[in-house]
Scaffold this motif. Sequence first.
Motif: not given
Length: 300
Positions: A131-136, A142-144, A152-153, A206-207
């Motif tokens: 998650i840290y290296f792919n936070s963006n 997962f943005y609604d 995940f915010e 990428p993630i």
Amino acid sequence: MPKSVFLFLAVTLILLQLFSLSIDSLRTSIDLSSLVAILTLGVAHGSIDHILFGMKNNKTNKTHFIIIYLAVLAANFVLWYILSEIALFLFLAFSAYHFGQSQFIELNIKQKVLSKALYFSWGASILAGLIYFNSNEVNKLFYDPVSNSNVFESIINNIELYFTLFGIAALLISIYLLINKSISIQTFGLELLQYLIIISAFYLFPIVLGFSLYFIILHSFRVLLQEYDFLKKSYRIKNAFQFMKLLFPFTLISVIGLGLILSSVYFFDLKISLPYLLIALTSAVTIPHALVMEVFYYKK
């Protein structure tokens, strides 16, 4: 060096060369191949939970087991729509412990409390690193826009801290086990190498691809080998072909079920985020699978 680690390094180096070409169609093909691998080897490593549990608990009725398994699966899936943050926490916690358990179970660490602490801290550090290296990317996936929120915010806001703390905890436990001769210097070095190359893959790719490399090569394949070895020693199977026959039915059912769910979402135009739906489905399956593997490893 184990063959799985060598394969992981080789595939990582090949993919780095392919990604340097900056061909969009090639990257799309790699992402699709990653998803196919997860739907085959990834799903397959949990497709014989009913067999493993039944062999460890002879008194358990197979029908009862499947009913309970599906009930836990369904309850967890529903939880995502009632209390998504709690569902996410449970998913990450069970996944972290399961990843660490499969990684270290063959070391036969005698100190049970320390072994479980190592399982969880190592697995949690791996997930935090992903998650840290792919936070963006996680933020975008997962943005609604409807609720203007991201499940995940709260995790992303503190992900660097989690990555650091769990990584240090796993390292300190490993050093303690090394000093007490519970593990050898060779084992310590190899595990440290594996950790570093996993984290490097999360940083470089990428993630979806980074996670697929770890999940397929260093986790699912490892668990499949453990299951195969157990079933062969128990005279349940004689060869790899019989093992694949055991894996096939529920792997196929799982893939068809996933296809029907995704098709229904598209056909009925349901307003559900695809990444959100996939992580909810993955979580629903992961928790009962992790519970079965806990019984399997404990009695193994």
